[in-house]
Motif scaffolding. Structure first.
Motif, mmCIF file in Angstrom:
data_model
loop_
_atom_site.group_PDB
_atom_site.id
_atom_site.type_symbol
_atom_site.label_atom_id
_atom_site.label_comp_id
_atom_site.label_asym_id
_atom_site.label_seq_id
_atom_site.Cartn_x
_atom_site.Cartn_y
_atom_site.Cartn_z
ATOM 1 N N ALA A 1 8.532 1.297 1.676
ATOM 2 C CA ALA A 1 7.466 2.115 2.258
ATOM 3 C C ALA A 1 6.087 1.584 1.866
ATOM 4 O O ALA A 1 5.168 1.540 2.694
ATOM 5 N N GLN A 2 5.940 1.186 0.626
ATOM 6 C CA GLN A 2 4.654 0.658 0.174
ATOM 7 C C GLN A 2 4.271 -0.600 0.939
ATOM 8 O O GLN A 2 3.090 -0.817 1.241
ATOM 9 N N ARG A 3 5.250 -1.422 1.262
ATOM 10 C CA ARG A 3 4.960 -2.675 1.955
ATOM 11 C C ARG A 3 4.795 -2.471 3.468
ATOM 12 O O ARG A 3 3.861 -2.986 4.072
ATOM 13 N N LEU A 4 5.706 -1.711 4.081
ATOM 14 C CA LEU A 4 5.650 -1.539 5.530
ATOM 15 C C LEU A 4 4.544 -0.572 5.956
ATOM 16 O O LEU A 4 3.857 -0.806 6.958
ATOM 17 N N LEU A 5 4.395 0.511 5.214
ATOM 18 C CA LEU A 5 3.416 1.535 5.581
ATOM 19 C C LEU A 5 2.054 1.296 4.929
ATOM 20 O O LEU A 5 1.086 1.979 5.261
ATOM 21 N N ARG A 6 2.011 0.359 3.998
ATOM 22 C CA ARG A 6 0.773 0.084 3.238
ATOM 23 C C ARG A 6 0.222 1.359 2.624
ATOM 24 O O ARG A 6 -0.947 1.700 2.768
ATOM 25 N N HIS A 7 1.111 2.058 1.923
ATOM 26 C CA HIS A 7 0.753 3.342 1.329
ATOM 27 C C HIS A 7 1.060 3.315 -0.156
ATOM 28 O O HIS A 7 2.168 2.947 -0.556
ATOM 29 N N LYS A 8 0.082 3.671 -0.980
ATOM 30 C CA LYS A 8 0.218 3.726 -2.438
ATOM 31 C C LYS A 8 0.481 2.345 -3.054
ATOM 32 O O LYS A 8 0.935 2.265 -4.192
ATOM 33 N N SER A 9 0.191 1.289 -2.323
ATOM 34 C CA SER A 9 0.497 -0.054 -2.825
ATOM 35 C C SER A 9 -0.635 -0.674 -3.631
ATOM 36 O O SER A 9 -0.425 -1.688 -4.302
#
Length: 220
Positions: free
Chosen positions: A169-177
């Protein structure tokens, strides 16, 4: 796309604002963390160079931001530094993706051959799916201004065998990364999961699994 624009509606206490291209076009969101150098704080009217990145729901944000005067005085050195940083970040993310894939393959293989309980592989699959969905919901809420999912909840999901889903999710959605504090806690959940799997291969771990965990699951 590399662009030049002027900062407006800057909220220094919150560290964000917007940028309008000098030649016209899409207004983009600007965050203090997207500045390559933080030697000084931006103010309204500052001219910046930036990469325009399109997010979901047709929204745009500025990345790799530089002040225009910095670009003029140190462009060759800054380009080399940015290029090296980009290559280093790409290599790090590739390694993380490889290790995550190897871990998932390890869990699946050893569960299928009976060295680990099959329910463990099922737990990783189910919780990773739940965690990925939770990240997606939280990102959507952040973009639309709705009620957010607590970061502690995301960490609990990651700890309960859901960290591979969090990684995706962090990589695909660019969230919390890119949030340093969040990433520190996330890495702790990964380390605890890995340590737990290693423990299950010790004599004490096998005894704990066979005499306590599996009988409890059977009676649950």
């Amino acid at each position: 796309m590399r662009m030049q624009g002027k900062i407006l509606n800057w909220h220094d206490d919150k560290g964000f604002g917007f940028v309008d291209p000098l030649t016209g076009g899409q207004r983009a969101f600007v965050h203090i963390k997207s500045f390559i150098s933080r030697a000084r704080r931006p103010v309204n009217g500052d001219v910046i160079h930036y990469e325009l990145v399109q997010e979901s729901h047709h929204r745009y944000k500025a990345e790799c931001i530089q002040f225009a005067d910095d670009v003029q005085t140190a462009k060759p050195q800054r380009y080399l530094s940015n290029n090296h940083h980009a290559q280093k970040t790409h290599s790090k993310r590739t390694l993380e993706a490889l290790l995550t894939g190897l871990f998932c393959a390890f869990i699946l293989i050893f569960s299928l051959i009976g060295s680990l309980p099959l329910i463990l592989a099922g737990a990783f699959i189910v919780m990773s799916t739940v965690t990925f969905v939770a990240y997606g919901i939280d990102k959507s809420a952040a973009e639309s201004g709705r009620w957010r999912t607590k970061e502690s909840t995301l960490h609990v999901f990651a700890f309960l065998c859901g960290w591979p889903g969090a990684f995706v999710a962090q990589r695909l959605l660019r969230h919390k990364s890119s949030k340093h504090e969040f990433q520190s806690f996330y890495k702790v959940t990964v380390a605890l999961n890995v340590a737990g799997i290693v423990f299950l291969f010790t004599e004490t771990g096998r005894t704990f699994l066979n005499q306590i965990v599996l009988p409890w699951l059977a009676n649950a």
